[in-house]
Design a protein around this motif. Structure first.
Motif, PDB file in Angstrom:
ATOM      1  N   ALA A  87      96.121  41.608  -6.860  1.00 58.35           N
ATOM      2  CA  ALA A  87      94.784  42.386  -6.131  1.00 58.35           C
ATOM      3  C   ALA A  87      93.685  41.860  -7.179  1.00 58.35           C
ATOM      4  CB  ALA A  87      95.040  43.858  -6.494  1.00 58.35           C
ATOM      5  N   GLY A  88      94.021  41.262  -7.976  1.00 59.49           N
ATOM      6  CA  GLY A  88      92.954  40.386  -8.809  1.00 59.49           C
ATOM      7  C   GLY A  88      92.528  39.303  -8.030  1.00 59.49           C
ATOM      8  N   VAL A 244      94.247  30.582  -5.209  1.00 61.86           N
ATOM      9  CA  VAL A 244      93.661  31.586  -3.756  1.00 61.86           C
ATOM     10  C   VAL A 244      93.999  32.038  -2.919  1.00 61.86           C
ATOM     11  CG1 VAL A 244      91.808  31.410  -3.123  1.00 61.86           C
ATOM     12  CG2 VAL A 244      90.974  30.869  -5.248  1.00 61.86           C
ATOM     13  N   MET A 245      95.314  30.801  -2.348  1.00 58.26           N
ATOM     14  CA  MET A 245      95.765  31.242  -1.232  1.00 58.26           C
ATOM     15  C   MET A 245      96.625  31.450  -1.438  1.00 58.26           C
ATOM     16  SD  MET A 245      93.486  29.881   1.626  1.00 58.26           S
ATOM     17  CE  MET A 245      94.748  30.502   2.860  1.00 58.26           C
ATOM     18  N   VAL A 246      98.141  31.504  -2.461  1.00 56.06           N
ATOM     19  CA  VAL A 246      99.034  32.030  -2.367  1.00 56.06           C
ATOM     20  C   VAL A 246      98.574  33.477  -3.019  1.00 56.06           C
ATOM     21  CG1 VAL A 246     101.295  31.813  -4.323  1.00 56.06           C
ATOM     22  CG2 VAL A 246     100.076  29.815  -3.032  1.00 56.06           C
ATOM     23  N   SER A 247      97.787  33.327  -3.911  1.00 55.93           N
ATOM     24  CA  SER A 247      97.814  34.880  -3.977  1.00 55.93           C
ATOM     25  C   SER A 247      97.057  35.856  -2.940  1.00 55.93           C
ATOM     26  CB  SER A 247      96.811  34.801  -5.783  1.00 55.93           C
ATOM     27  OG  SER A 247      97.394  33.984  -6.577  1.00 55.93           O
ATOM     28  N   LEU A 248      96.651  35.453  -2.255  1.00 53.97           N
ATOM     29  CA  LEU A 248      95.960  35.700  -1.453  1.00 53.97           C
ATOM     30  C   LEU A 248      97.390  36.462   0.009  1.00 53.97           C
ATOM     31  CD1 LEU A 248      94.826  37.570   1.186  1.00 53.97           C
ATOM     32  CD2 LEU A 248      94.033  35.057   1.968  1.00 53.97           C
ATOM     33  N   PHE A 249      97.944  35.461   0.415  1.00 49.41           N
ATOM     34  CA  PHE A 249      98.975  36.133   0.973  1.00 49.41           C
ATOM     35  C   PHE A 249      99.897  36.618  -0.091  1.00 49.41           C
ATOM     36  CE2 PHE A 249      98.158  32.109   3.026  1.00 49.41           C
ATOM     37  CZ  PHE A 249      98.017  32.925   4.710  1.00 49.41           C
ATOM     38  N   LEU A 252      98.517  40.290   0.662  1.00 52.33           N
ATOM     39  CA  LEU A 252      99.111  41.059   2.033  1.00 52.33           C
ATOM     40  C   LEU A 252     100.484  41.090   1.808  1.00 52.33           C
ATOM     41  CD1 LEU A 252      97.029  38.038   4.140  1.00 52.33           C
ATOM     42  CD2 LEU A 252      96.229  40.373   3.038  1.00 52.33           C
ATOM     43  N   PHE A 253     101.353  40.422   1.589  1.00 53.56           N
ATOM     44  CA  PHE A 253     102.991  41.081   1.653  1.00 53.56           C
ATOM     45  C   PHE A 253     103.125  42.089   0.797  1.00 53.56           C
ATOM     46  CE2 PHE A 253     103.590  36.823   2.973  1.00 53.56           C
ATOM     47  CZ  PHE A 253     104.479  36.642   4.081  1.00 53.56           C
ATOM     48  N   THR A 254     101.938  42.258  -0.703  1.00 51.38           N
ATOM     49  CA  THR A 254     102.648  43.286  -1.203  1.00 51.38           C
ATOM     50  C   THR A 254     102.070  44.678  -1.016  1.00 51.38           C
ATOM     51  OG1 THR A 254     102.680  42.121  -2.918  1.00 51.38           O
ATOM     52  CG2 THR A 254     102.412  43.920  -3.686  1.00 51.38           C
ATOM     53  N   THR A 255     101.213  44.103  -0.123  1.00 51.71           N
ATOM     54  CA  THR A 255     100.271  45.671   0.483  1.00 51.71           C
ATOM     55  C   THR A 255     100.836  45.992   1.268  1.00 51.71           C
ATOM     56  OG1 THR A 255      98.088  45.044   0.249  1.00 51.71           O
ATOM     57  CG2 THR A 255      97.949  46.302   1.689  1.00 51.71           C
ATOM     58  N   VAL A 256     101.270  45.401   2.527  1.00 51.84           N
ATOM     59  CA  VAL A 256     102.404  45.593   3.563  1.00 51.84           C
ATOM     60  C   VAL A 256     103.831  46.901   2.861  1.00 51.84           C
ATOM     61  CG1 VAL A 256     103.605  45.650   5.515  1.00 51.84           C
ATOM     62  CG2 VAL A 256     101.482  44.346   5.117  1.00 51.84           C
ATOM     63  N   ILE A 286      93.035  48.618 -12.973  1.00 48.32           N
ATOM     64  CA  ILE A 286      91.827  47.973 -12.827  1.00 48.32           C
ATOM     65  C   ILE A 286      92.141  46.911 -13.706  1.00 48.32           C
ATOM     66  CG2 ILE A 286      89.668  47.289 -13.238  1.00 48.32           C
ATOM     67  CD1 ILE A 286      88.776  50.337 -11.416  1.00 48.32           C
ATOM     68  N   TRP A 287      92.581  47.004 -15.355  1.00 45.23           N
ATOM     69  CA  TRP A 287      92.872  46.445 -16.050  1.00 45.23           C
ATOM     70  C   TRP A 287      93.391  45.403 -16.668  1.00 45.23           C
ATOM     71  CZ3 TRP A 287      88.798  43.630 -19.217  1.00 45.23           C
ATOM     72  CH2 TRP A 287      87.532  45.202 -19.018  1.00 45.23           C
TER      73      TRP A 287
END
Length: 361
Positions: A87-88, A244-249, A252-256, A286-287
């Protein structure tokens, strides 16, 4: 790792000053080497390197401790903890954009193969984080961190078979040593199991931890392949872009997954039942996200400013830091077998670092 040579009593009696002179000579050479290394770089370089090292040694253990704090105080969701790990990701992006401006560099252009590689790595990272979330749900933080150190074994194996990385006797030795350490933890499972965790849950936590470590090693090897085959170069900006790109995807997968499991909608209710209240719950979340990303950024900077070997040394150091912090802060049980496993794991890391230093000077 080198062992002390066997000394003959007669030689020690005949030439008592030689070892002392040799030791002073080695210390003098080492001091001269450090002084030259220090003068070759600016003070800004050393400040940045020190901050990066501090980030690795503090942020990663803190993230692991916070994962266990979440479960100890009423948290139940594995999806939430895996989501916190990615998430960060905007923090890394916020650092990447100024770097473009300062270095006057344009972002790396995306093609189909590179985009697909980021998507696949993002999916694997999401699965890896979920496996580790199960591990921290069922294992003490000190045990989970020790078992997770087996990722070094899998990194060496996958690196050898997929990337064709060089392997020497010291690296092979480290694989066997860390495997022995894992065996000791497995045989001592009854000494550190929480009262509310069943035998089957403890075993599953151990299994998920090992599987997560194996997947982590695979992700590391596949990331190396992306650098070698698709990007054909490695720089600080390229490494940040991939992160950045790997964490972004992965995000997204984890949020789904969170939405489909209902855990995302259940966060508000979980916060009300959390020990310490809603504010404590959201502070942990958050932390947890912030510390994990700071650890990732620190590791990236250490590899770029220092070397892969230095990053390996710090990974070796943060394992006992996490275990000791868990014992002090979370009152984790620390049996004699776990201490022995910790020492053996540290030995295995040392053997790996020594072998890597011979391959990558």
């Amino acid at each position: 790792m080198t062992s002390l040579p066997l000394l003959q009593p007669e030689i020690m009696e005949a030439e008592p000053s030689i070892p002392s002179d040799s030791l002073r000579s080695q210390i003098s050479k080492f001091s001269t080497m450090l002084t030259k290394a220090y003068k070759r770089k600016s003070i800004h370089y050393w400040i940045l390197l020190a901050l990066s090292i501090l980030a690795m040694l503090v942020a990663f253990p803190a993230s692991s401790i916070l994962s266990r704090v979440y479960y100890d105080n009423g948290g139940q969701s594995k999806w939430i903890i895996s989501w916190v790990a990615v998430a960060g990701w905007p923090l890394t992006a916020l650092i990447l954009f100024p770097v473009y401006f300062i270095s006057k560099t344009f972002p790396t252009s995306l093609n189909l193969k590179l985009s697909l590689s980021y998507i696949v790595l993002g999916f694997l990272s999401a699965a890896d984080n979920l496996m580790y979330a199960y591990a921290y749900a069922y294992l003490p933080a000190s045990t989970a961190s020790l078992v997770a150190s087996s990722s070094l074994v899998f990194s060496a194996l996958f690196g050898y078979f997929l990337v064709k990385n060089k392997v020497n006797a010291s690296i092979v030795n480290s694989v066997f040593i860390i495997t022995i350490a894992l065996t000791i933890i497995a045989l001592d499972s009854s000494s550190d199991r929480y009262a509310n965790i069943s035998d089957s849950e403890y075993i599953m936590g151990f299994v998920w931890d090992v599987l997560g470590s194996a997947l982590h090693g695979l992700i590391f090897a596949l990331s190396e392949l992306v650098f070698v085959k698709l990007l054909e170069r490695r720089s600080f900006i390229v490494v940040l872009e991939q992160q950045v790109m790997v964490s972004l995807f992965a995000f997204l997968f984890t949020t789904v997954g969170m939405i489909m499991s209902g855990d995302f909608q259940g966060m508000a209710h979980e916060a009300t039942t959390f020990k310490g209240g809603r504010s404590a719950y959201y502070l942990v979340i958050i932390w947890g996200a912030i510390t994990f990303q700071l650890g990732v950024l620190g590791g990236t900077a250490v590899i770029f400013l220092g070397s892969t070997v230095l990053a390996g040394v710090l990974n070796a150091v943060r394992t006992p830091i996490t275990s000791i912090a868990a014992v002090i802060l979370l009152k984790d049980p620390m049996s004699g077998f776990k201490i022995l496993s910790l020492v053996i794991t540290f030995w295995g890391f040392g053997s790996y670092i020594y072998g890597s230093s011979k391959i990558w000077p």
